[in-house]
Design a protein around this motif. Sequence first.
Motif, PDB file in Angstrom:
ATOM      1  N   LYS A  42      97.135  13.563  12.553  1.00  0.00           N
ATOM      2  CA  LYS A  42      96.302  12.449  12.418  1.00  0.00           C
ATOM      3  C   LYS A  42      95.282  12.532  13.528  1.00  0.00           C
ATOM      4  O   LYS A  42      93.968  11.963  13.419  1.00  0.00           O
ATOM      5  CB  LYS A  42      97.021  11.215  12.697  1.00  0.00           C
ATOM      6  N   ALA A  43      95.618  12.883  14.780  1.00  0.00           N
ATOM      7  CA  ALA A  43      94.807  13.219  15.828  1.00  0.00           C
ATOM      8  C   ALA A  43      93.553  14.282  15.578  1.00  0.00           C
ATOM      9  O   ALA A  43      92.681  13.849  15.988  1.00  0.00           O
ATOM     10  CB  ALA A  43      95.422  13.532  17.228  1.00  0.00           C
ATOM     11  N   LEU A  44      94.157  15.278  14.984  1.00  0.00           N
ATOM     12  CA  LEU A  44      93.198  16.359  14.670  1.00  0.00           C
ATOM     13  C   LEU A  44      92.002  15.789  13.731  1.00  0.00           C
ATOM     14  O   LEU A  44      91.008  16.073  13.551  1.00  0.00           O
ATOM     15  CB  LEU A  44      93.869  17.439  14.233  1.00  0.00           C
ATOM     16  N   ASP A  45      92.585  15.048  12.728  1.00  0.00           N
ATOM     17  CA  ASP A  45      91.628  14.461  11.480  1.00  0.00           C
ATOM     18  C   ASP A  45      90.563  13.626  12.240  1.00  0.00           C
ATOM     19  O   ASP A  45      89.563  13.341  11.373  1.00  0.00           O
ATOM     20  CB  ASP A  45      92.547  13.536  10.549  1.00  0.00           C
ATOM     21  N   LEU A  46      91.076  12.965  13.486  1.00  0.00           N
ATOM     22  CA  LEU A  46      89.904  12.054  14.205  1.00  0.00           C
ATOM     23  C   LEU A  46      88.737  12.960  14.435  1.00  0.00           C
ATOM     24  O   LEU A  46      87.389  12.584  14.803  1.00  0.00           O
ATOM     25  CB  LEU A  46      90.308  11.342  15.169  1.00  0.00           C
ATOM     26  N   LEU A  47      88.964  14.353  14.758  1.00  0.00           N
ATOM     27  CA  LEU A  47      87.959  15.247  15.245  1.00  0.00           C
ATOM     28  C   LEU A  47      87.389  16.044  14.076  1.00  0.00           C
ATOM     29  O   LEU A  47      86.701  16.911  13.900  1.00  0.00           O
ATOM     30  CB  LEU A  47      88.625  16.280  16.280  1.00  0.00           C
ATOM     31  N   GLY A  48      87.976  15.651  12.892  1.00  0.00           N
ATOM     32  CA  GLY A  48      87.579  16.391  11.473  1.00  0.00           C
ATOM     33  C   GLY A  48      88.079  17.770  11.566  1.00  0.00           C
ATOM     34  O   GLY A  48      87.537  18.775  10.763  1.00  0.00           O
ATOM     35  N   ILE A  49      89.157  17.857  12.234  1.00  0.00           N
ATOM     36  CA  ILE A  49      89.999  19.546  11.901  1.00  0.00           C
ATOM     37  C   ILE A  49      91.261  19.250  11.170  1.00  0.00           C
ATOM     38  O   ILE A  49      91.927  18.499  11.144  1.00  0.00           O
ATOM     39  CB  ILE A  49      90.185  19.692  13.566  1.00  0.00           C
ATOM     40  N   THR A  50      91.234  20.339  10.024  1.00  0.00           N
ATOM     41  CA  THR A  50      92.316  20.503   9.418  1.00  0.00           C
ATOM     42  C   THR A  50      93.366  21.260   9.819  1.00  0.00           C
ATOM     43  O   THR A  50      92.868  22.341  10.316  1.00  0.00           O
ATOM     44  CB  THR A  50      91.705  20.836   7.837  1.00  0.00           C
ATOM     45  N   VAL A  51      94.509  21.027   9.658  1.00  0.00           N
ATOM     46  CA  VAL A  51      95.644  21.983   9.968  1.00  0.00           C
ATOM     47  C   VAL A  51      95.998  23.039   8.886  1.00  0.00           C
ATOM     48  O   VAL A  51      96.214  22.541   7.548  1.00  0.00           O
ATOM     49  CB  VAL A  51      96.917  21.252  10.387  1.00  0.00           C
ATOM     50  N   PRO A  52      95.818  24.508   9.190  1.00  0.00           N
ATOM     51  CA  PRO A  52      95.838  25.314   7.877  1.00  0.00           C
ATOM     52  C   PRO A  52      97.534  25.438   7.597  1.00  0.00           C
ATOM     53  O   PRO A  52      98.409  25.044   8.555  1.00  0.00           O
ATOM     54  CB  PRO A  52      95.496  26.518   8.479  1.00  0.00           C
ATOM     55  N   GLN A  53      97.896  25.937   6.529  1.00  0.00           N
ATOM     56  CA  GLN A  53      99.392  26.104   6.029  1.00  0.00           C
ATOM     57  C   GLN A  53      99.850  27.219   6.982  1.00  0.00           C
ATOM     58  O   GLN A  53     100.980  27.271   7.085  1.00  0.00           O
ATOM     59  CB  GLN A  53      99.408  26.405   4.622  1.00  0.00           C
ATOM     60  N   ARG A  54      99.088  28.364   7.060  1.00  0.00           N
ATOM     61  CA  ARG A  54      99.793  29.468   7.945  1.00  0.00           C
ATOM     62  C   ARG A  54      98.473  29.819   9.066  1.00  0.00           C
ATOM     63  O   ARG A  54      97.330  29.460   8.699  1.00  0.00           O
ATOM     64  CB  ARG A  54      99.868  30.543   7.084  1.00  0.00           C
ATOM     65  N   MET A  55      98.996  30.717   9.889  1.00  0.00           N
ATOM     66  CA  MET A  55      98.101  31.137  10.843  1.00  0.00           C
ATOM     67  C   MET A  55      98.436  32.466  11.050  1.00  0.00           C
ATOM     68  O   MET A  55      99.554  32.983  11.135  1.00  0.00           O
ATOM     69  CB  MET A  55      97.979  30.519  11.685  1.00  0.00           C
ATOM     70  N   ILE A  71      96.097  24.892  19.143  1.00  0.00           N
ATOM     71  CA  ILE A  71      96.620  23.373  18.903  1.00  0.00           C
ATOM     72  C   ILE A  71      96.926  23.663  17.291  1.00  0.00           C
ATOM     73  O   ILE A  71      98.154  23.057  16.941  1.00  0.00           O
ATOM     74  CB  ILE A  71      95.566  22.466  19.097  1.00  0.00           C
ATOM     75  N   GLN A  72      96.291  24.112  16.394  1.00  0.00           N
ATOM     76  CA  GLN A  72      96.487  24.378  14.935  1.00  0.00           C
ATOM     77  C   GLN A  72      97.857  25.048  14.897  1.00  0.00           C
ATOM     78  O   GLN A  72      98.635  24.874  14.079  1.00  0.00           O
ATOM     79  CB  GLN A  72      95.296  25.102  14.224  1.00  0.00           C
ATOM     80  N   TYR A  73      98.091  26.088  15.512  1.00  0.00           N
ATOM     81  CA  TYR A  73      99.191  27.098  15.454  1.00  0.00           C
ATOM     82  C   TYR A  73     100.385  26.323  15.936  1.00  0.00           C
ATOM     83  O   TYR A  73     101.604  26.318  15.465  1.00  0.00           O
ATOM     84  CB  TYR A  73      99.146  28.277  16.410  1.00  0.00           C
ATOM     85  N   SER A  74     100.321  25.444  16.933  1.00  0.00           N
ATOM     86  CA  SER A  74     101.394  24.710  17.170  1.00  0.00           C
ATOM     87  C   SER A  74     101.902  23.622  16.118  1.00  0.00           C
ATOM     88  O   SER A  74     103.089  23.545  15.765  1.00  0.00           O
ATOM     89  CB  SER A  74     101.368  23.763  18.649  1.00  0.00           C
ATOM     90  N   CYS A  75     101.019  23.142  15.429  1.00  0.00           N
ATOM     91  CA  CYS A  75     101.388  22.415  14.185  1.00  0.00           C
ATOM     92  C   CYS A  75     102.004  23.277  13.026  1.00  0.00           C
ATOM     93  O   CYS A  75     103.023  22.786  12.505  1.00  0.00           O
ATOM     94  CB  CYS A  75     100.024  21.766  13.868  1.00  0.00           C
ATOM     95  N   VAL A  76     101.541  24.241  12.959  1.00  0.00           N
ATOM     96  CA  VAL A  76     101.844  25.197  11.883  1.00  0.00           C
ATOM     97  C   VAL A  76     103.350  25.794  12.259  1.00  0.00           C
ATOM     98  O   VAL A  76     104.273  25.824  11.397  1.00  0.00           O
ATOM     99  CB  VAL A  76     101.072  26.455  11.604  1.00  0.00           C
ATOM    100  N   ARG A  77     103.591  25.958  13.531  1.00  0.00           N
ATOM    101  CA  ARG A  77     104.948  26.297  14.081  1.00  0.00           C
ATOM    102  C   ARG A  77     105.969  25.378  13.620  1.00  0.00           C
ATOM    103  O   ARG A  77     107.072  25.340  13.316  1.00  0.00           O
ATOM    104  CB  ARG A  77     104.799  26.481  15.675  1.00  0.00           C
ATOM    105  N   ALA A  78     105.376  24.054  13.884  1.00  0.00           N
ATOM    106  CA  ALA A  78     106.399  22.693  13.571  1.00  0.00           C
ATOM    107  C   ALA A  78     106.846  22.985  11.992  1.00  0.00           C
ATOM    108  O   ALA A  78     107.620  22.539  11.579  1.00  0.00           O
ATOM    109  CB  ALA A  78     105.788  21.369  14.174  1.00  0.00           C
ATOM    110  N   ALA A  79     105.671  23.039  11.408  1.00  0.00           N
ATOM    111  CA  ALA A  79     105.968  23.229   9.835  1.00  0.00           C
ATOM    112  C   ALA A  79     106.857  24.086   9.417  1.00  0.00           C
ATOM    113  O   ALA A  79     107.629  23.929   8.599  1.00  0.00           O
ATOM    114  CB  ALA A  79     104.695  23.151   9.112  1.00  0.00           C
ATOM    115  N   ARG A  80     106.787  25.255  10.062  1.00  0.00           N
ATOM    116  CA  ARG A  80     107.915  26.439   9.685  1.00  0.00           C
ATOM    117  C   ARG A  80     109.074  26.035  10.360  1.00  0.00           C
ATOM    118  O   ARG A  80     110.274  26.263   9.554  1.00  0.00           O
ATOM    119  CB  ARG A  80     107.590  27.575  10.495  1.00  0.00           C
ATOM    120  N   ILE A  81     109.515  25.354  11.145  1.00  0.00           N
ATOM    121  CA  ILE A  81     110.875  24.915  11.610  1.00  0.00           C
ATOM    122  C   ILE A  81     111.382  23.919  10.478  1.00  0.00           C
ATOM    123  O   ILE A  81     112.232  24.027  10.046  1.00  0.00           O
ATOM    124  CB  ILE A  81     110.675  24.278  12.894  1.00  0.00           C
ATOM    125  N   LEU A  82     110.641  22.897   9.997  1.00  0.00           N
ATOM    126  CA  LEU A  82     110.831  22.088   8.786  1.00  0.00           C
ATOM    127  C   LEU A  82     111.239  22.647   7.674  1.00  0.00           C
ATOM    128  O   LEU A  82     112.101  22.340   6.897  1.00  0.00           O
ATOM    129  CB  LEU A  82     109.875  21.097   8.753  1.00  0.00           C
TER     130      LEU A  82
END
Length: 624
Positions: free
Chosen positions: A611-624, A508-519
């Motif tokens: 936002k959804a991950l934050d409800l679980l207390g999970i942070t998205v890293p800048q890289r993976m 899940i975190q990796y999918s968010c990192v992948r989106a950030a790389r596209i942008l």
Amino acid sequence: MVLLNIINHMRENISKIILEKGYGEVNFVVEPSRSGFGDITCNVAFLLAQSLKKTPKEIAQEFVGAYDTSLSKEIDKVEAHQSGYLNFFLDAHSFNKAVLLESQKENYGNIDIGKNSKLIVEHTSVNPNKALHIGHLRNVVIGDAISRILSKVNYDVKVLNYIDDSGLQVADLIVGFKFGGFSETPLAGEKFANYCGDTVYVKTTAKYESDKELESRRREILKELEDPTSETAKFGKIITRKVLKDQLDTVWNLGASYDCLNFESQILHSKLWEKIFERMKSENLVRLEDEGDNSGCWILPIENEDDKILVRSNGVATYVAKDIPYAAWKLGILDDPFNYVEYASQQDRSLHETTLGKSMLTGLSFAADKVITVIDNRQTNLQKIVTNLMSKFKPESSYVHLGYEAVTLSAETANLLGNKTDGKDVQMSGRKGLYINADEIIEKLEKRVYLESKERNSSLDDASLNEIAHDVAIGTIRYELIKPDLDKIITFDINTSLKLEGDTCSYIQYSCVRAARILEKSDKKPDFNASFDQLNTQHDLNLIKQIGMFEIFVNDAAKNYSPKVIAKYCYGLAVTFSSFYEHVKVLKAETPELVNARLCLVLSFGLTLEKALDLLGITVPQRM
């Protein structure tokens, strides 16, 4: 709110049609549909079929004729399905734009269920005689996630941690230090909580069977702890505070926090028990037995169950009685006897503690009409007793026991952490010293993620790699402890939890990192003042609809006190994005307008998942 507003609007219109046709009250459901049943579906026709003596399809057709789709611009059409469902189809252009614009807002997903009413979440509440283990962390992450979710839906949430600093486990430590020959100082580099739990507590309790004098010392210590002026009570306060400090360091490292620490010793000395006990007597909720085995005992009658002894004939209150005054205090049934002082500053708010002494702080209150207590299922019966009793004192209140099952470790993970096994999962026991220290498993995960991240990102410095390792490790632990049903025993396994495919936090975190790389790769900032008409492939539409579902899942999670619902949403959203990423072009889309539209969609996805991950207390890293 977009999709939730649409559904609520549909529900109102269907209720209006029912009223106009004189069909009477029907408890129907309007919900997002599965494939083949439009975008939103309603079961009203099935519920009316028997009373109207018609087929569900006939009734559904009546509703189609009566439903005015012009009342909502997001609805394209409504149809009666062959099976009898009433199916609604959204206007893609209007719905897409509404969702993409709404998802940019900081408060996206916020719902006003709580109306800013006061609510307490109590979690952790680990005896201050040992370090936290992986089983305790399930309590922490469930409680922390629930408090985040309920804050999201506009409850004024206060988080409490109950510290049992006057019970048997604390007495065992004192016995060990004072009469068992244990030094009050651990070896260099060893945490005090680890030393107390792994050495002093385990070895002291093991001696009681063979050393009856030592066991009698334990009873003496327990009695002395009741006197706050005694040297024993003062010594107990010193050691429990040192253990508590280590426990809180672990919790803070996990990203959780509290508003107030409540100490059992102060609850005992506050006379809250005496006050609630007198009230129970005056309202005839308890009775004094005058014959039989329980002669001289105060009894709490329980409907359809054996009566419970609250106070023994020698005047000692039982374990059942200990939770009653604390619950009454949390619900504001009794006047608050405490003052409050600041314990520490946490990452997101100040932490207070109860005190019976003087304080310069005023205006603090930690009472509410709704209380959620996160305690494992071994205390289910006790919590039922407390809940039923509180409803008699304050019928308008809500006292909820949020139970959960234990955590075990896979044999491979236990071996990896230095625990020999016979190939079976490890059941933990603090008394036997059979448990996996929480700090240890966090450290092991961080080291493993660090090495894997360094292999993939050789140019990153140590600080960045350590930050990635921390975010992924903490996210992994939280996700693995949240995603199962609460009534399921968890077997935690390091290897499966860190996979980049399947239902894992890393995926899940990796999918968010992948989106950030596209942008990042785009040389243009997404322009949301554009048309989104070109977002018309099934993969575009699926991702937009999944983004729009966020508020539905928040609503469900909050009403059912279920953080698993948000974990399920995060995984579903990540899977939908992965399919979108594999099947459509973003930066190389056919037209500049489509490139921009899809960049907007990618940004909306990233913001919503964060936002959804934050409800679980999970942070998205800048890289993976």
